[in-house]
Scaffold this active site. Structure first.
Site, PDB file in Angstrom:
ATOM      1  N   GLY A 280       0.811  -1.203   0.000  1.00 41.73           N
ATOM      2  CA  GLY A 280       0.000   0.000   0.000  1.00 41.73           C
ATOM      3  C   GLY A 280       0.846   1.255   0.000  1.00 41.73           C
ATOM      4  O   GLY A 280       2.080   1.203  -0.069  1.00 41.73           O
TER       5      GLY A 280
ATOM      6  N   ASP B 218      -6.227  -3.642  -3.859  1.00 38.99           N
ATOM      7  CA  ASP B 218      -6.554  -4.005  -2.483  1.00 38.99           C
ATOM      8  C   ASP B 218      -8.057  -3.940  -2.230  1.00 38.99           C
ATOM      9  O   ASP B 218      -8.612  -4.744  -1.468  1.00 38.99           O
ATOM     10  CB  ASP B 218      -5.800  -3.102  -1.505  1.00 38.99           C
ATOM     11  CG  ASP B 218      -6.009  -1.610  -1.777  1.00 38.99           C
ATOM     12  OD1 ASP B 218      -6.390  -1.236  -2.911  1.00 38.99           O
ATOM     13  OD2 ASP B 218      -5.768  -0.803  -0.860  1.00 38.99           O
TER      14      ASP B 218
ATOM     15  N   THR C 198      -5.097  21.946  23.894  1.00 43.65           N
ATOM     16  CA  THR C 198      -4.874  21.773  22.451  1.00 43.65           C
ATOM     17  C   THR C 198      -4.885  20.307  22.037  1.00 43.65           C
ATOM     18  O   THR C 198      -5.507  19.931  21.044  1.00 43.65           O
ATOM     19  CB  THR C 198      -3.534  22.419  22.038  1.00 43.65           C
ATOM     20  OG1 THR C 198      -3.594  23.818  22.314  1.00 43.65           O
ATOM     21  CG2 THR C 198      -3.260  22.215  20.550  1.00 43.65           C
TER      22      THR C 198
END
Length: 259
Positions: A8, A110, A185
């Site tokens: 991939g 895939d 954050t």
């Protein structure tokens, strides 16, 4: 034994099957510059730790979405395992998958392997959600036909974009935050990524079923599928090995096909 290779954009997965049994699998980061020799040193040492010799491998099938990696993967198989690798594209024709889209040649190898495995294992109308470099949604008809899909940015890709584009945002891990509203954050980013993707999954699955006017079984695959499956009812099953199982099925069908 059968060696399946799923190459991939982010990772390459190497799996060994003995009949239908998955014996072992390993993954490495994708790198189009990696040579056959480099793959071989890494893979054969891992095989040796399991007591598996290169001569135990009798066949191979490759799903590859990185064209630049094709030559070295083929060389790996021919030079170190003394066999020729089948490609998914060769095997798909033998499997006779109905591909019901306007440009069948554009479907990733895939995604077709996922479609084959999902149809054989689960049956019926299916949606396969694959959490990879991209997050993909693929529709499989009750007869196993591939009838279209959706491609969204992958989770890690989205996080990298935030980190690279915003000077003061840190790089974070993907995990479920303790609350939807973050109080700093990091938790705010975790919430945006995690709950944002939950919303993406639930919203797209709902819209697909409404557009198709049909209930679908939803299969999650890819490394992050279990994390999301724990939180949403939109995913019915998780099968992290779906792609390599599909490759095994395609290989054996191709081997049995008349010349």
């Amino acid at each position: 034994m059968l060696l399946t290779i799923d190459s991939g954009n982010t990772n390459a997965v190497f799996a060994l099957f003995e009949g239908e049994r998955l014996v072992a699998q390993w993954r490495c980061s994708s790198n189009a510059r990696r040579t056959a020799d480099e793959y071989a040193v890494w893979l054969t040492q891992l095989m040796a730790l399991k007591g598996i010799k290169p001569s135990d491998v009798e066949g191979c099938i490759i799903s590859n979405v990185v064209p630049a990696a094709s030559r070295e993967l083929d060389r790996l198989v021919s030079n170190y395992f003394d066999c020729s690798a089948f490609s998914v594209e060769e095997a798909v024709a033998a499997y006779n998958i109905p591909i019901r889209i306007s440009r069948p040649e554009q479907v990733g190898a895939d995604r077709l392997a996922n479609a084959v495995a999902a149809h054989e294992i689960y049956g019926g109308a299916l949606i396969v959600v694959d959490f990879g470099t991209a997050t993909t949604f693929d529709m499989i008809d009750p007869d196993g036909g591939y009838s279209g899909g959706i491609i969204a940015p992958g989770i890690n890709l989205s996080m990298d974009a935030l980190y690279n584009a915003a000077a003061r945002l840190p790089r974070i891990a993907v995990e479920k935050p303790r609350a939807v509203i973050g109080d700093d954050t990091v938790t705010a980013m975790q919430s945006g990524v995690f709950w944002g993707y939950i919303g993406l999954i639930e919203g797209l699955v709902s819209r697909i079923q409404k557009e198709k006017d049909q209930a679908h079984t939803v299969i999650g695959t890819g490394g992050l599928a279990p994390l999301f499956h724990e939180t949403t009812d939109a995913i019915d099953h998780v099968n992290r090995d779906l792609t390599v199982i599909g490759l095994r099925m395609l290989y054996h069908t191709y081997r049995k096909a008349p010349a």
